[in-house]
Design an enzyme around this catalytic site. Structure first.
Site, PDB file in Angstrom:
ATOM      1  CB  CYS A 186      -4.608   7.646  -7.292  1.00  0.00           C
ATOM      2  SG  CYS A 186      -5.930   6.902  -6.339  1.00  0.00           S
ATOM      3  CD  GLU A 197      -7.099  -0.391  -8.031  1.00  0.00           C
ATOM      4  OE1 GLU A 197      -7.036   0.637  -8.735  1.00  0.00           O
ATOM      5  OE2 GLU A 197      -8.092  -1.115  -7.967  1.00  0.00           O
ATOM      6  CE  LYS A 223       6.429  -2.249   1.341  1.00  0.00           C
ATOM      7  NZ  LYS A 223       6.485  -0.954   2.063  1.00  0.00           N
ATOM      8  N   PRO A 224       2.525  -1.746   4.514  1.00  0.00           N
ATOM      9  CG  PRO A 224       2.418  -0.789   6.651  1.00  0.00           C
ATOM     10  CD  PRO A 224       2.638  -2.099   5.936  1.00  0.00           C
ATOM     11  CB  ALA A 225       4.066   3.777   2.469  1.00  0.00           C
ATOM     12  CD  GLU A 226       9.322   2.669   2.664  1.00  0.00           C
ATOM     13  OE1 GLU A 226       8.189   2.241   2.339  1.00  0.00           O
ATOM     14  OE2 GLU A 226      10.307   2.582   1.905  1.00  0.00           O
ATOM     15  CD  GLU A 249       0.229   9.695  -9.761  1.00  0.00           C
ATOM     16  OE1 GLU A 249       1.175   8.890  -9.772  1.00  0.00           O
ATOM     17  OE2 GLU A 249      -0.883   9.410  -9.287  1.00  0.00           O
ATOM     18  CB  ALA A 299      -0.908  -0.011   1.228  1.00  0.00           C
ATOM     19  N   PRO A 300       0.302   2.370  -0.496  1.00  0.00           N
ATOM     20  CG  PRO A 300      -1.019   3.881  -1.729  1.00  0.00           C
ATOM     21  CD  PRO A 300      -1.013   2.484  -1.149  1.00  0.00           C
TER      22      PRO A 300
HETATM   23  P1  NAD Z   1       5.134   4.006  -4.445  1.00  0.00           P
HETATM   24  O1  NAD Z   1       4.854   3.291  -5.706  1.00  0.00           O
HETATM   25  O2  NAD Z   1       6.409   4.722  -4.282  1.00  0.00           O
HETATM   26  O3  NAD Z   1       5.056   2.996  -3.201  1.00  0.00           O
HETATM   27  C1  NAD Z   1       3.915   2.203  -2.974  1.00  0.00           C
HETATM   28  C2  NAD Z   1       4.307   1.038  -2.079  1.00  0.00           C
HETATM   29  O4  NAD Z   1       5.213   0.199  -2.799  1.00  0.00           O
HETATM   30  C3  NAD Z   1       5.012   1.418  -0.786  1.00  0.00           C
HETATM   31  O5  NAD Z   1       4.569   0.558   0.249  1.00  0.00           O
HETATM   32  C4  NAD Z   1       6.480   1.150  -1.115  1.00  0.00           C
HETATM   33  O6  NAD Z   1       7.255   0.859   0.025  1.00  0.00           O
HETATM   34  C5  NAD Z   1       6.345  -0.070  -1.995  1.00  0.00           C
HETATM   35  N1  NAD Z   1       7.488  -0.311  -2.883  1.00  0.00           N
HETATM   36  C6  NAD Z   1       8.379   0.584  -3.369  1.00  0.00           C
HETATM   37  N2  NAD Z   1       9.287  -0.040  -4.156  1.00  0.00           N
HETATM   38  C7  NAD Z   1       8.942  -1.355  -4.165  1.00  0.00           C
HETATM   39  C8  NAD Z   1       9.491  -2.501  -4.806  1.00  0.00           C
HETATM   40  N3  NAD Z   1      10.574  -2.422  -5.576  1.00  0.00           N
HETATM   41  N4  NAD Z   1       8.888  -3.699  -4.606  1.00  0.00           N
HETATM   42  C9  NAD Z   1       7.795  -3.801  -3.830  1.00  0.00           C
HETATM   43  N5  NAD Z   1       7.220  -2.740  -3.194  1.00  0.00           N
HETATM   44  C10 NAD Z   1       7.796  -1.532  -3.372  1.00  0.00           C
HETATM   45  O7  NAD Z   1       3.870   4.962  -4.221  1.00  0.00           O
HETATM   46  P2  NAD Z   1       3.665   6.046  -3.075  1.00  0.00           P
HETATM   47  O8  NAD Z   1       4.582   7.177  -3.369  1.00  0.00           O
HETATM   48  O9  NAD Z   1       3.683   5.384  -1.742  1.00  0.00           O
HETATM   49  O10 NAD Z   1       2.136   6.475  -3.337  1.00  0.00           O
HETATM   50  C11 NAD Z   1       1.752   7.353  -4.319  1.00  0.00           C
HETATM   51  C12 NAD Z   1       1.339   6.602  -5.582  1.00  0.00           C
HETATM   52  O11 NAD Z   1       0.280   5.692  -5.294  1.00  0.00           O
HETATM   53  C13 NAD Z   1       0.795   7.511  -6.659  1.00  0.00           C
HETATM   54  O12 NAD Z   1       1.316   7.113  -7.892  1.00  0.00           O
HETATM   55  C14 NAD Z   1      -0.714   7.263  -6.609  1.00  0.00           C
HETATM   56  O13 NAD Z   1      -1.406   7.552  -7.796  1.00  0.00           O
HETATM   57  C15 NAD Z   1      -0.746   5.826  -6.279  1.00  0.00           C
HETATM   58  N6  NAD Z   1      -2.061   5.462  -5.725  1.00  0.00           N
HETATM   59  C16 NAD Z   1      -2.932   4.766  -6.514  1.00  0.00           C
HETATM   60  C17 NAD Z   1      -4.187   4.427  -6.025  1.00  0.00           C
HETATM   61  C18 NAD Z   1      -5.166   3.667  -6.871  1.00  0.00           C
HETATM   62  O14 NAD Z   1      -6.192   3.241  -6.333  1.00  0.00           O
HETATM   63  N7  NAD Z   1      -4.920   3.462  -8.152  1.00  0.00           N
HETATM   64  C19 NAD Z   1      -4.553   4.792  -4.731  1.00  0.00           C
HETATM   65  C20 NAD Z   1      -3.635   5.503  -3.957  1.00  0.00           C
HETATM   66  C21 NAD Z   1      -2.382   5.825  -4.462  1.00  0.00           C
END
Ligand code: NAD
Length: 504
Positions: free
Chosen positions: A293, A259, A184-187, A392, A158-159
């Site tokens: 998003c 997503e 796994k939530p975002a750190e 974005e 999750a982000p």
């Molecule tokens: P991100 O892609 O940087 O990170 C998302 C998650 O992925 C985090 O938990 C991160 O730790 C993990 N991650 C990062 N690198 C990884 C890897 N190599 N392998 C596995 N996991 C990894 O996104 P963010 O900055 O946390 O959130 C913002 C993004 O999320 C934006 O692009 C937004 O549009 C998107 N988002 C989409 C939706 C949707 O429903 N489509 C909803 C909310 C957010």
């Protein structure tokens, strides 16, 4: 409401939730959760390493047979209790979410938390409603029926933008359908995911059904996606990371739900209610400080309304109050971090060379300067192929472009790689009807932008990913369909055997 959220006290045992209890990570690396409004540390915790992911996957695997074997009614009862406990803890959840994200308390108490409680209540009901097709004799000699079965251990990522709601969207349909989950939530934002998992245990959901590993993407995230005992990856995050996740998941032939990012267009036809469109654009662009998003990021306005729309949006943006997230009068909080604020400022600063920054375009001075704040920003005159229109930004920034014909407005709206959400504004049912058919997005609003419902699906087209969160449609992601076929004839020598050997 008291702004203090004592992370150190709540998570003294650590920020990993495995097999129904909190424990420390074992990566040897510490991460600090920081309040982006003040820069103050809320919790320093040891990140999950590969051994923690393995332990969580093992706990989820152990819990799977009993949970998958529970009746829908039993799962539903547990989810009803879960919804009740989340509702009782609403205030704590809202404070934690506002503290770790900088979200205005009006947003967390009015949207994030009630949305999560409603999701839990919805999936408590939906758990009893997992449908298959009716059984029938599709050949006279056989009866066929469909079993809809859970997939197994689901690894969810999750982000940081809606940590609690994303935990709910990922976990609830999965467990309602009989799967177990490692989330796994975002750190940056583990707190409310951990509180959510603890509430699941307190509701009587068995240990190991909901686990949380708070770790970095590169190690904990990739370990979870690549883990051989994880049957499915459900990822919400950016499109570039989604591509990487897809590569790893594909190598282990996992079910995949993505997503990803969005760049929602907001199309205003010349017969639209201008006041409604201006208010909708400002609210749709600034919700969650633009870190949404589905946020309105590109407004296309038909030429006769263009000037009035731009000045209306600029005037309304100037009335939006930035401030302490815990002050109920605050409209707009900081971005999630100073790094994200600098990233957003970079987009706007580069746009100055090819476009006009009508309002905003800087961080506020004074009291708020220590937080990751950025003023509501309106950009005009950018070309369709410029980065501020195509990429974005994920901040409180709206680009507005004019169009002439309806064909052009719809074509411009569809002209990015993304396709998560879109809106069209008009009083003409034929124009709006056309927009609903032709806009390439997983959600199209007419004369509104942003509202979501537990009963309705959320998910992308194009580079915004595939699969659906929320609603009964999410069961398509979290279940697999098995065809069961019974012979009705009790005949040893069946007619079809003739295709292989001579039947006497
Ligand atoms: P991100 O892609 O940087 O990170 C998302 C998650 O992925 C985090 O938990 C991160 O730790 C993990 N991650 C990062 N690198 C990884 C890897 N190599 N392998 C596995 N996991 C990894 O996104 P963010 O900055 O946390 O959130 C913002 C993004 O999320 C934006 O692009 C937004 O549009 C998107 N988002 C989409 C939706 C949707 O429903 N489509 C909803 C909310 C957010």
């Amino acid at each position: 409401m008291d702004r203090r959220f004592d992370g150190a006290e709540q998570f003294a045992e650590g920020a990993q939730y495995i097999g129904g209890r909190l424990r420390s990570g074992s990566s040897g690396r510490t991460h600090a959760v920081v309040d982006p409004a003040t820069g103050a540390e809320i919790l320093a915790y040891e990140l999950a390493g590969p051994a923690d992911v393995d332990a969580a996957v093992a706990a989820a695997g152990n819990a799977l047979p009993a949970w998958a074997g529970a009746t829908p009614g039993e799962r539903s009862d547990a989810l009803h209790r879960f919804a009740g406990i989340l509702a009782e803890r609403s205030e704590d959840l809202a404070r934690a979410e506002s503290a770790q994200c900088g979200k205005p308390i009006r947003l967390t108490t009015g949207f994030d938390v009630p949305g999560t409680v409603d999701n839990a209540a919805f999936f408590a009901g939906a758990a009893r409603h997992l449908e298959g097709r009716s059984a029938g004799e599709y050949s006279a000699d056989h009866t066929s029926y469909i079993r809809r079965e859970p997939i197994g251990v689901v690894g969810s990522i999750a982000p940081w933008n809606y940590p609690l709601q994303m935990a709910a969207w990922k976990v609830l349909p999965a467990i309602a359908a009989g799967n177990t989950v490692v989330l796994k939530p975002a750190e940056l934002t583990p707190l409310t995911s951990l509180m959510f998992a603890r509430a699941a245990t307190d509701a009587g959901i068995p240990d190991g059904v909901v686990n949380v590993v708070s770790g970095a993407g590169r190690d904990a995230g990739e370990r979870l996606v690549g883990h051989p005992a994880v049957a499915m990856t459900s990822f919400t995050g950016s499109t570039p990371v989604g591509r990487r996740v897809a590569e790893i998941a594909t190598a282990t032939v996992k079910r995949l739900h993505l997503e990803l990012g969005g760049k929602a267009p907001f199309v205003v036809f010349d017969d639209a209610d201008l006041e409604a469109a201006v208010h909708g654009a400002v609210a749709g662009a600034l919700i969650n400080t633009g870190q949404d998003c589905t946020a309105a990021t590109r407004a296309y306005v038909q030429r006769p309304l263009y000037e009035a729309f731009v000045s209306g949006v600029a005037d309304l943006m100037a009335t939006v109050r930035l401030g302490d997230p815990f002050d109920p009068a605050t409209d707009l909080g900081p971005l999630i971090s100073h790094a994200q604020r600098d990233r957003v400022a970079g987009f706007v600063d580069r746009a100055r060379s090819y476009a006009t920054v009508v309002t905003g375009g800087e961080a506020p001075a004074g009291e708020l300067a220590k937080g990751a704040y950025y003023l509501p920003t309106l950009v005009t005159g950018a070309a369709q192929d410029s980065e501020i229109v195509q990429d974005e930004v994920f901040g409180p920034v709206l680009a507005v472009l004019p169009f002439d014909s309806d064909d052009e407005g719809i074509a411009l709206a569809n002209d990015t790689p993304y396709g998560l959400a879109a809106s069209a504004w008009s009083r003409d049912v034929y124009r709006t009807g056309r927009a609903t058919r032709e806009l390439k997005a997983g959600c199209v609003w007419i004369n509104d932008h942003i509202p979501i419902l537990s009963e309705m699906p959320h998910g992308g087209y194009k580079a915004s990913g595939y699969g659906k969160d929320m609603s009964a449609y999410s069961f398509e992601e979290y279940t697999q369909v098995k065809h069961v076929m019974f012979d009705n004839t009790a005949v040893a020598r069946k007619p079809w055997h003739r295709t292989v050997f001579t039947v006497g």
